[in-house]
Scaffold this motif. Structure first.
Motif, PDB file in Angstrom:
ATOM      1  N   LYS A   1      -4.065  -7.187  -7.869  1.00 40.35           N
ATOM      2  CA  LYS A   1      -4.826  -6.091  -7.277  1.00 40.35           C
ATOM      3  C   LYS A   1      -5.076  -5.015  -8.327  1.00 40.35           C
ATOM      4  CE  LYS A   1      -3.285  -6.625  -2.481  1.00 40.35           C
ATOM      5  NZ  LYS A   1      -2.627  -5.964  -1.336  1.00 40.35           N
TER       6      LYS A   1
ATOM      7  N   ALA B   1     -11.181   0.937 -14.307  1.00 38.57           N
ATOM      8  CA  ALA B   1     -10.100   1.862 -13.945  1.00 38.57           C
ATOM      9  C   ALA B   1      -8.797   1.474 -14.636  1.00 38.57           C
ATOM     10  CB  ALA B   1      -9.911   1.868 -12.428  1.00 38.57           C
TER      11      ALA B   1
ATOM     12  N   LEU C   1       0.822  -1.211   0.000  1.00 38.24           N
ATOM     13  CA  LEU C   1       0.000   0.000   0.000  1.00 38.24           C
ATOM     14  C   LEU C   1       0.847   1.248   0.000  1.00 38.24           C
ATOM     15  CD1 LEU C   1      -2.847  -1.016   2.495  1.00 38.24           C
ATOM     16  CD2 LEU C   1      -2.862  -1.040   0.000  1.00 38.24           C
TER      17      LEU C   1
ATOM     18  N   VAL D   1       1.041   6.623  -7.045  1.00 37.85           N
ATOM     19  CA  VAL D   1       0.010   7.646  -7.273  1.00 37.85           C
ATOM     20  C   VAL D   1       0.592   9.038  -7.075  1.00 37.85           C
ATOM     21  CG1 VAL D   1      -2.185   8.544  -6.450  1.00 37.85           C
ATOM     22  CG2 VAL D   1      -1.857   6.076  -6.652  1.00 37.85           C
TER      23      VAL D   1
ATOM     24  N   GLN E   1     -11.507  -4.574 -15.098  1.00 35.10           N
ATOM     25  CA  GLN E   1     -11.727  -3.395 -14.278  1.00 35.10           C
ATOM     26  C   GLN E   1     -11.649  -2.134 -15.130  1.00 35.10           C
ATOM     27  OE1 GLN E   1     -12.694  -3.491 -11.195  1.00 35.10           O
ATOM     28  NE2 GLN E   1     -12.493  -5.736 -11.036  1.00 35.10           N
TER      29      GLN E   1
ATOM     30  N   LEU F   1       1.917   1.671  -3.509  1.00 33.41           N
ATOM     31  CA  LEU F   1       0.777   2.197  -4.278  1.00 33.41           C
ATOM     32  C   LEU F   1       0.667   3.703  -4.092  1.00 33.41           C
ATOM     33  CD1 LEU F   1      -1.824   1.856  -5.914  1.00 33.41           C
ATOM     34  CD2 LEU F   1      -3.017   1.337  -3.769  1.00 33.41           C
ATOM     35  N   GLU F   2       0.778   4.162  -2.854  1.00 31.31           N
ATOM     36  CA  GLU F   2       0.707   5.601  -2.595  1.00 31.31           C
ATOM     37  C   GLU F   2       1.847   6.329  -3.278  1.00 31.31           C
ATOM     38  OE1 GLU F   2      -1.529   8.445  -1.666  1.00 31.31           O
ATOM     39  OE2 GLU F   2      -2.042   6.644  -0.529  1.00 31.31           O
TER      40      GLU F   2
ATOM     41  N   GLU G   1      -5.952  -1.946  -7.952  1.00 25.46           N
ATOM     42  CA  GLU G   1      -5.395  -0.634  -7.647  1.00 25.46           C
ATOM     43  C   GLU G   1      -3.934  -0.536  -8.070  1.00 25.46           C
ATOM     44  OE1 GLU G   1      -6.892  -2.586  -5.575  1.00 25.46           O
ATOM     45  OE2 GLU G   1      -8.746  -1.584  -4.933  1.00 25.46           O
ATOM     46  N   LEU G   2      -3.177  -1.612  -7.856  1.00 23.64           N
ATOM     47  CA  LEU G   2      -1.769  -1.587  -8.233  1.00 23.64           C
ATOM     48  C   LEU G   2      -1.615  -1.575  -9.751  1.00 23.64           C
ATOM     49  CD1 LEU G   2      -0.346  -4.092  -5.600  1.00 23.64           C
ATOM     50  CD2 LEU G   2       0.068  -1.644  -5.698  1.00 23.64           C
TER      51      LEU G   2
ATOM     52  N   SER H   1      -3.764  -0.374 -11.946  1.00 25.97           N
ATOM     53  CA  SER H   1      -4.205   0.926 -12.441  1.00 25.97           C
ATOM     54  C   SER H   1      -3.165   2.007 -12.164  1.00 25.97           C
ATOM     55  CB  SER H   1      -5.541   1.293 -11.785  1.00 25.97           C
ATOM     56  OG  SER H   1      -5.929   2.582 -12.146  1.00 25.97           O
ATOM     57  N   ALA H   2      -2.646   2.045 -10.929  1.00 25.59           N
ATOM     58  CA  ALA H   2      -1.696   3.099 -10.565  1.00 25.59           C
ATOM     59  C   ALA H   2      -0.391   2.957 -11.341  1.00 25.59           C
ATOM     60  CB  ALA H   2      -1.436   3.056  -9.062  1.00 25.59           C
TER      61      ALA H   2
END
Length: 1639
Positions: free
Chosen positions: A1459, A1507, A1419, A1426, A1505, A1422-1423, A1461-1462, A1464-1465
């Motif tokens: 994941k 995103a 995480l 981004v 997904q 990920l931050e 989110e990973l 996409s980012a």
């Protein structure tokens, strides 16, 4: 090598043909076709070999392969050599005949291959087919079918073979025993015959022009004998139909003499099949072809067959057509085709058969016959020319038929007749009249029964209207037929429904006549007795125009026709009507039937008539017009509105006439002939007399007097008076008419002439027949209609007197008598209901009478007001079902009552006079019935407004009863009925302005305080009682400010007297206003304060209203001023949750800012000093501890909320804003997930069971509510509202959403409370070292989000915030580290101009986050991704370029992370990395990374997904420029721009095409990379991978083939053919087909 690879691909695909999914099978078939595009011979060879090697392959799969072969052959027939064609032919022939039984799909597919080959190699195919078509043995059924299809597809190639084929086939016909074989032979003969006929038709283009029809005659005759003699008799319906379809075209090839010979047998044989087949279209089609053949050879034997032919065909045409059955419709078309053939060869016989059928009464027979007649009129016009009189005369009975379907058919026949000149013949007028009759049908007459055909869309009336207009406008020859004949239909009432289409057609015809010349246009009505006169036309069209929207807009149509006929109406009207009629038409266009004012429209029409009469100015013409109008009056019986208007027109015309004899005569006739029983007719006749009296007053009065003295009014008393009751009733109606006439005469006649005649003539005659004397005793009628007539006439007469200029000097001696009579009428009406306008009209009459001299006595005035109020106010509200019906009447009655009361008030414009009127209304104002109160208040408001508007104050005098009146009205502002509240405010408003006028202010003076009353009206409509009584409080303040001191006591006493009012809101409103008055004006009531407060408390204690607690709150306030800490401690000891009294006492401590500050400080100390929760285990075996709130901080939190919820706490909250905010925010964070102590949980459950508490005692919710209250009182309402709209408060309460809630709170604070942030930030920084991890997370999250706003830069907080966050990078909590990275990245949006200055520091922190190893869930990484994406565009290139490759390599593994989110980012960051390279000179360095990411980005466009898919769009758009191909970059931008729908296949095709054109060297690398995704876990990505490979191969040039290792690729695709997902298998098969390009 090439050939073997194509075979290998084909073998792979052919092995997959047995897939269970139909879509996969279809795609495999398509792939084989694609292979055939690249190498048709090889593909066909592979398919051929596969089929030969797999003899046991099931026939459905063999069918698929044969279908693919047929496509390849059809597309590349020109490329095949004869050897390959022969091989394919042999295979297809073998497949077609392999199974002896019928396997339709398989054999049809093989046959299609042979037909495709035969289009070029017809000799080869025929050689093979003929080898299996040998004399003496029956061929395979499919062989015969193939020969038939080949004949249809290659006419010129096959016809030369047909002679030998037929010679071989004919002996076989007798050998065929099975129906399927016979059907095949029939089909072959049909197609052979059709091919021969086509060949002969295009003989000039044929390869052998010597071919003649007689060449085939003998063979066809032999075949005919077998088909007709034997096979047509079969029991198998399919065979019979096949024979029929063959016999049709065969009949054209038979020798003429043989056809002539066979017709007597052939035609009956075909006709007999009508009874054997439900679907008869094939019979009719074949019959039509046979008839055409017979006619073409001039058959003589056809005539004896005509009767049976016509009967059979007629039976078919009479079958009802079902709109949903195309076969039945097609059959009827074929039958009509047969009738056309017969009509052209035997018209006399046809009509002799058809026309008698029109006399049949059967619906289907008549409809079918009419359909045939219409068809032959159109299709055999030349043959029917001499038959027109006979056809017209035969329509006599159909014209009388009332059946809807027959009517529609008749109209269609008449339409055909019109186009072919039938209606010009004698008898044509009857056809025209029929059309007009159908146009006049009322819509409800066209509704059909449940078993009838629905004709709504094609109704008789609709098609008749359409037919009439089309015939009038498009058939030139009909002009002389229709003009002026159509004029005759204008005046008869039975054609009223047709007026609109008639007028439209006549307008068009008139315009055409005008173009011809004036003489042709003029109507010679004198010479044609059937035509209406100009007077009749004018009267008729003007009358129907009074209802302009009826009949599809007949008003506008009638006026347009009048305008068109102006020359025929009168020579002088043309120019005038050209200017007066268009405005009338425009008026109709502006309105609809619902919005048009009928009264206004009739006035416009009457004005138009008056203007017309003035222009004509010919007494003879005017008298003739009025006479015609009188003649038409009986025609409108049953149409009251039109008749009423016609009476007005008669009056207008008589008024314009100068001949008094004519006027008197017609008035006398009108009185004698009118239908006095009808109310509308009585009213219309009275209007007529009134309008006429404008010009002929004396003549009108004389006629009325003569009529009253005539025998009509003398009752017989003899023995023969059998119908006495009826005679009396009729006499009453007659009297009513006369009385109404006098009323309208008084209302409309010139005022200066009416006044002298009122008492001498008009009134005596009105009352003369209203009451009679029996033995000297006055006896009044009981007829309500007669009463209403008298009252209405009295009202009109009174109004006429009042409007006279001499009314002021007129002494009306009979006034008291008339008022008394009106009162009697009013008293006699039922007080509970309102069913007639009698009381309304009676009150209106009184209103006018009151203003006349002499004045009424005081007692009479009082009685009049009392009776009128009781008669109107006590009427019960109407039930829901009747409300609309009665509402208008009641409103009119109320307005009449208002006018009467204001008229009485004008006679005494003093406070005493006003008081008297209010005293009359007071019992109704206090009524327990709401509808009576609202009506009484409405009347009061009206009277007060009138009093204010007309008040004249000569000197400054006191308004002595102001307090009493305001005390009566003001508490009604809270009445249970909202409408009553509005009226009460209006009363108070008027009273306060009356006081100002009495104080000397001008009547137009506007006082700001009083005007505020109007703004409070909305608050009175609010259903919330708090809002309602707060508004009452505001009204009380306004009253207190403007009430004179001497009126205060009377006002208060009046209010106290009303505390027992039955309306429960009245006492509450009175109490609120008393409290307000005491607070505002108590200084003048010093002696009375104890008494008043005691009374108020005693009255309000039981209601639990706010006023009851005033004393207790004040006491607590005094006590706390001296002993603040003790009071706070004592209240904190109250049981939780606080009850309503405790909460009220807490709020009382917020009255004064100094005290409030002390209280808040103490509560903050109590809340923050103690531990917020204690660890506990909910269950003995629970592994994770729970948290219970501690009591003292919880109680302090609740107390803070109560104190800060008081509006007066605002200044104190502002002083402690930063401390309160920081403490409450951290209190929220450490109560997330915290529960109540067990003791309180049990108490909560018990209290909830008894009665729900006003607020739930939940620790976190209590803290959030306190924070909300603090922000509201601290002036940060926008922050609270913003959080509410965004759902931030709810997020704060939950563990999952707490971080997001904190971020939204920080954002709202930065946006709406920026100046408070320095102190708030300082308070939060002090808590960064908290021992509670959640508090560190909350404070870090808040500070991080502040960097998202520019306000920190404006307040010079940026540096300190960065230093503070940087210090937390090594925090042991991963959430804190993650939030630190988020805060550093937020500089990109909050202070973008500062990014470069802190670039190295920020880049170091973010790269450190990418490499964070202590976060197992990535995480922090990920931050970091981004955040870096946000910062890239703002950093210095020299800081950024060295690390770009490192970052790209580091994030690449995340492209395929599980994941979302990973994925996409990382992909979006990759796009930003590409963007950072644009024009920076690092494109070459970064190109390798771009190429490496191209395939993943393309494939993840199909990511499940959205995103991720969106991130891929962005990344690809950014990658385009770095690929150094402008065309590719433009294509990426075009297809992938945000907001555009993506067709993935289309885009991938375009991208691969450009890649292979500009970057062909990447082929091998892209294909090998895509192979990795053949094993992707996502089905769509797994399907996209072979799709990408296929497009790359499709667009790659042959010389780049070595880049691709075909073996592993083919193997991988072969493996994908076994994938569990059908979509993947489809794409794999598609790509295998494209690999044929590399073969």
């Amino acid at each position: 090598m090439t050939e073997s690879y194509v075979k290998k691909l084909a073998a792979v695909l052919l092995d997959a043909i047995t897939d269970k999914d139909p879509l996969v099978q279809e795609q495999v078939c398509g792939a084989l076709c694609a292979l055939g595009e690249a190498a048709p011979a090889e593909a066909l060879g592979a398919c051929e070999e596969y089929l030969r090697q797999h003899e046991k392959l099931a026939h459905p799969y063999r069918t698929m392969i044969l279908r693919a072969m047929e496509v390849v052959v059809s597309s590349h027939i020109g490329e095949l050599d004869k050897a390959k064609a022969r091989a394919v032919t042999l295979l297809a022939s073998s497949e077609m005949t392999r199974a002896k039984e019928l396997v339709c799909d398989w054999q049809r597919a093989a046959s299609d291959v042979l037909v495709a080959v035969g289009k070029r190699f017809v000799g080869t195919v025929m050689e093979e087919l003929l080898s299996k078509f040998q004399p003496g043995a029956l061929p395979h059924c499919s062989v015969v079918q193939t020969l038939a299809n080949l004949a249809a597809s290659n006419v010129f190639g096959m016809v030369p073979f047909l002679t030998s084929i037929l010679s071989t086939m004919l002996p076989m016909l007798g050998m065929a025993k099975h129906d399927a074989m016979r059907v095949a032979f029939c089909c072959a003969l049909q197609h052979f015959s059709e091919s021969i006929l086509e060949y002969l038709a295009d003989l000039d283009q044929a390869p052998d022009p010597t071919v003649r029809k007689d060449t085939f005659a003998t063979d066809m005759l032999s075949a005919y004998d077998i088909l007709f003699t034997h096979w047509l008799q079969s029991r198998e319906a399919k065979l019979r139909l096949a024979v029929l379809e063959a016999l049709g075209p065969m009949s054209h090839l038979l020798p003429g003499e043989k056809l002539e010979e066979q017709l007597p047998k052939l035609l009956p044989g075909v006709l007999a099949l009508y009874k054997k087949h439900a679907e008869t279209v094939h019979v009719s089609k074949s019959l039509g072809q046979i008839l055409e053949a017979a006619v073409s050879v001039g058959s003589r034997t056809l005539e004896p067959q005509l009767d049976s032919l016509l009967a059979a065909l007629h039976a078919q045409i009479c079958v009802p057509v079902e709109s949903s059955s195309p076969l039945v419709v097609s059959n009827q078309k074929e039958v009509l085709r047969c009738f056309t053939v017969l009509a052209r060869c035997a018209p006399d016989r046809l009509l002799a058969f058809l026309l008698p059928k029109l006399d049949a009464s059967n619906e289907r027979t008549r409809v079918g016959t009419l359909q045939v007649v219409r068809h032959v009129i159109n299709s055999a016009a030349s043959q029917m020319e001499v038959k027109k009189p006979f056809i017209l005369s035969s329509m006599r009975l159909p014209l009388l038929d009332t059946n809807t379907k027959v009517k529609r058919a008749v109209v269609q026949v008449i339409s055909a007749m019109a186009h072919h000149g039938y209606l010009e013949q004698p008898g044509g007028e009857a056809m025209v009249e029929y059309i007009v009759q159908q146009c006049a049908l009322p819509p409800e007459m066209e509704k059909l029964g449940p078993d009838s055909e629905d004709l709504t869309a094609d109704s008789v009336r609709a098609i008749s209207i359409s037919t009439l207009y089309l015939v009038s406008t498009t058939v030139d020859r009909m002009s002389d037929v229709l003009w002026p004949y159509l004029l005759a239909f204008l005046t008869p009432m039975r054609f009223t429904g047709a007026l609109t289409p008639l007028c439209r057609s006549l307008v068009h015809l008139a315009q055409k006549r005008q173009e011809v010349g004036a003489e042709a246009f003029l109507i010679q009505s004198d010479s044609n007795v059937t035509l209406p006169s100009p007077y009749a036309i004018t009267a008729r069209l003007l009358t129907v125009s009074s209802q302009p929207y009826m009949g599809d807009g007949r008003g506008a149509a009638s006026l347009r026709l009048l305008n068109a006929l102006h020359r025929s109406i009168h020579p002088l009207l043309g120019q005038r009507w050209a200017t007066t009629i268009p405005p009338l038409l425009e008026h109709l266009d502006e309105f609809t039937e619902e919005t048009l004012s009928q009264k206004e429209w009739e006035e416009k029409l009457l004005a138009f008539l008056r203007d017309t009469l003035a222009v004509v100015s010919d007494n003879t013409w005017i008298c003739q017009l009025s006479l015609e109008m009188c003649k038409q009056l009986p025609c409108y019986n049953g149409l009251p509105q039109e008749k009423n208007f016609l009476y007005k027109c008669v009056g207008t015309a008589l008024g314009a006439a100068s001949s008094k004899d004519v006027v008197r005569k017609q008035l006398r006739e009108l009185l004698e002939t009118a239908g006095h029983q009808e109310e509308a007719e009585r009213e219309g006749l009275a209007c007529c007399f009134g309008i006429c009296a404008i010009s002929h007053l004396d003549d009108v009065l004389a006629q009325l007097g003569d009529f009253m003295r005539s025998d009509v009014f003398r009752k017989s008393t003899g023995i023969f008076n059998i119908f006495k009751e009826r005679s009396e009733n009729e006499l009453e109606k007659l009297k009513g008419t006369v009385i109404l006439c006098y009323g309208h005469v008084a209302a409309l006649a010139p005022r200066e002439l009416v006044l002298p005649k009122v008492e001498s003539d008009l009134l005596p005659n009105m009352f003369r027949y209203f009451s009679t004397k029996v033995l000297g005793i006055k006896v009044e009628t009981k007829d309500p209609a007669l009463k209403l007539c008298l009252v209405q006439s009295m009202c009109m007469a009174s109004q006429a007197i009042c409007s006279n200029a001499q009314a002021g000097s007129f002494h009306f001696s009979r006034k008291p008598e008339l008022v008394a009579q009106m009162m009697e009428f009013i008293k006699a009406e039922s007080p509970d209901s309102l069913r007639s306008p009698l009381r309304k009209k009676a009150m209106l009459a009184c209103t006018y009478l009151v203003s006349l001299e002499p004045a009424l006595e005081e007692q009479v005035r009082a009685d009049l007001v009392r009776h009128c109020l009781h008669s109107v106010l006590s009427v019960l509200p109407d039930p829901e079902g009747e409300r609309d019906h009665q509402e208008s009447l009641y409103l009119d009655t109320m307005h009449a009552l208002e006018d009467l009361l204001t008229s009485l008030l004008r006679r005494d414009m003093t406070p005493q006079g006003l008081q008297i009127m209010v005293e009359h209304l007071s019992p109704w104002i206090k009524s327990p019935r709401g509808h009576e109160r609202v009506r009484a208040l409405g009347l009061s408001a009206c009277l007060l407004r009138h009093f204010l508007d007309h008040l004249r104050v000569g000197a400054l005098v006191p308004f002595h009863n102001l307090g009493l009146l305001i005390g009566l009205f003001s508490p009604r502002c809270a009445d249970l009925w909202p409408a009553t509240r509005q009226e009460a405010v209006s009363c108070v408003y008027a009273l306060l302005y009356l006081q100002l006028v009495y104080e000397g202010f001008a009547r137009d003076y506007r006082d700001d305080v009083v005007e505020r009353l109007l703004t409070l009206k909305d608050g009175l409509m609010d259903p919330d009682p708090d809002v309602l009584f707060q508004t009452c409080h505001s009204i009380g303040q306004i009253i207190a400010k403007r009430l004179p001191p001497e009126q205060l006591i009377s006002l208060l006493l009046t209010m106290f007297e009303g505390l027992g009012d039955p309306d429960k809101n009245y006492p509450r409103a009175a109490a609120v206003m008393v409290h307000c008055l005491l607070k505002e004006r108590g200084n003048v009531l010093l002696e009375k304060v104890p008494e008043l407060v005691t009374v108020l408390r005693s009255k309000l204690r039981d209601t639990r209203e706010e006023d009851i607690l005033q004393a207790a709150q004040h006491s607590v306030y005094l006590l706390a001023s001296q002993h603040c800490a003790a009071v706070v401690a004592s209240l904190l000891g109250s049981p939780l949750p606080f009850d309503s009294h405790t909460c009220t006492l807490w709020r009382a401590l917020a009255v004064e800012p100094g005290l409030t500050t002390q209280v808040l400080g103490l509560l903050l100390d109590k809340m923050s000093r103690d531990v917020p929760f204690k660890e506990t285990r909910a269950f003995l075996l629970s592994s994770s501890p729970g948290r219970e709130a501690t009591l003292l901080p919880l109680a302090a939190t609740c107390a803070l909320y109560e104190v800060m919820s008081a509006p007066a706490s605002g200044p104190a909250v502002l002083g402690l804003y930063p401390q309160l905010f920081a403490a409450l925010l951290l209190r929220v964070s450490c109560t997330v997930g915290v529960v109540l102590p067990r003791t309180l949980q049990a108490k909560e459950r018990r209290s909830a069971a008894v009665a729900p508490a006003p607020r739930t005692l939940e620790p976190c919710s209590s803290a959030v509510e306190a924070l909300q209250a603090m922000l509201l009182r601290g002036g940060s309402e926008d922050v609270v509202q913003c959080m509410e709209l965004e759902g931030g408060w709810q997020l704060l309460r939950t563990s999952a959403g707490h971080e997001e809630g904190v971020a939204r709170l920080a954002s709202a604070m930065a946006k709406f409370a920026g100046p408070r942030l320095p102190l708030v930030m300082a308070a939060l920084v002090c808590t960064q070292g908290s021992i509670y991890e959640i508090q560190r997370v909350t404070s870090t999250g808040f500070l991080a989000e502040l960097l998202n706003s520019n306000v920190v830069n404006d307040l010079m907080l940026l540096e300190s915030l960065l230093d503070n966050l940087a210090a937390r990078q090594k925090d042991p909590c991963a959430s804190v580290r993650r939030l630190v990275l988020r805060g550093l990245a937020n500089i990109a949006s909050g202070s973008p101009d500062k990014v470069q200055a802190h670039g190295p520091q920020l880049l170091t922190a973010v790269l450190g986050g990418l490499d964070d190893r202590d976060d197992p869930h990535s995480l922090v990484a990920l931050e970091a991704m981004v955040g870096l994406a946000r910062l890239l565009d703002l950093m210095e290139p020299q800081d950024l370029h060295p690390v770009l490759p490192h970052v790209a390599i580091r994030i690449r593994p995340f492209f395929d992370s599980e994941k979302m989110e990973l994925r996409s980012a990382s992909i979006r960051l990759f796009g930003h990395l590409n963007k950072a390279c644009h024009g920076g000179g690092c494109e070459d360095v970064f190109l390798e990374q771009v190429v490496g990411g191209l395939v993943p980005l393309l494939l993840h466009l199909r990511d499940p997904q959205a995103a991720v898919s969106s991130a891929c769009r962005f990344a690809l758009c950014m990658s385009g420029p770095n690929l150094k191909c402008e065309e590719l970059a433009a294509a990426l931008q075009k297809h992938l721009r945000e907001g555009r729908g993506l067709h993935f296949g289309e885009f991938l095709n375009c991208a691969c095409k450009l890649l292979m054109h500009h970057l062909p060297d990447l082929l091998g690398r892209l294909v090998s990379t895509s192979l990795f995704y053949f094993k992707s876990s996502w089905e769509d990505v797994r399907a996209a991978a072979p799709m990408l490979t296929g497009f790359l191969v499709l667009h790659a040039e042959a010389e780049h083939r070595p880049q691709v290792d075909l073996e592993p690729l083919t193997a991988a695709l072969q493996l994908l053919l076994k994938d569990p997902a059908p979509l993947v298998r489809v794409k794999a098969a598609e790509t295998l087909g494209r690999l044929g390009k590399f073969a």
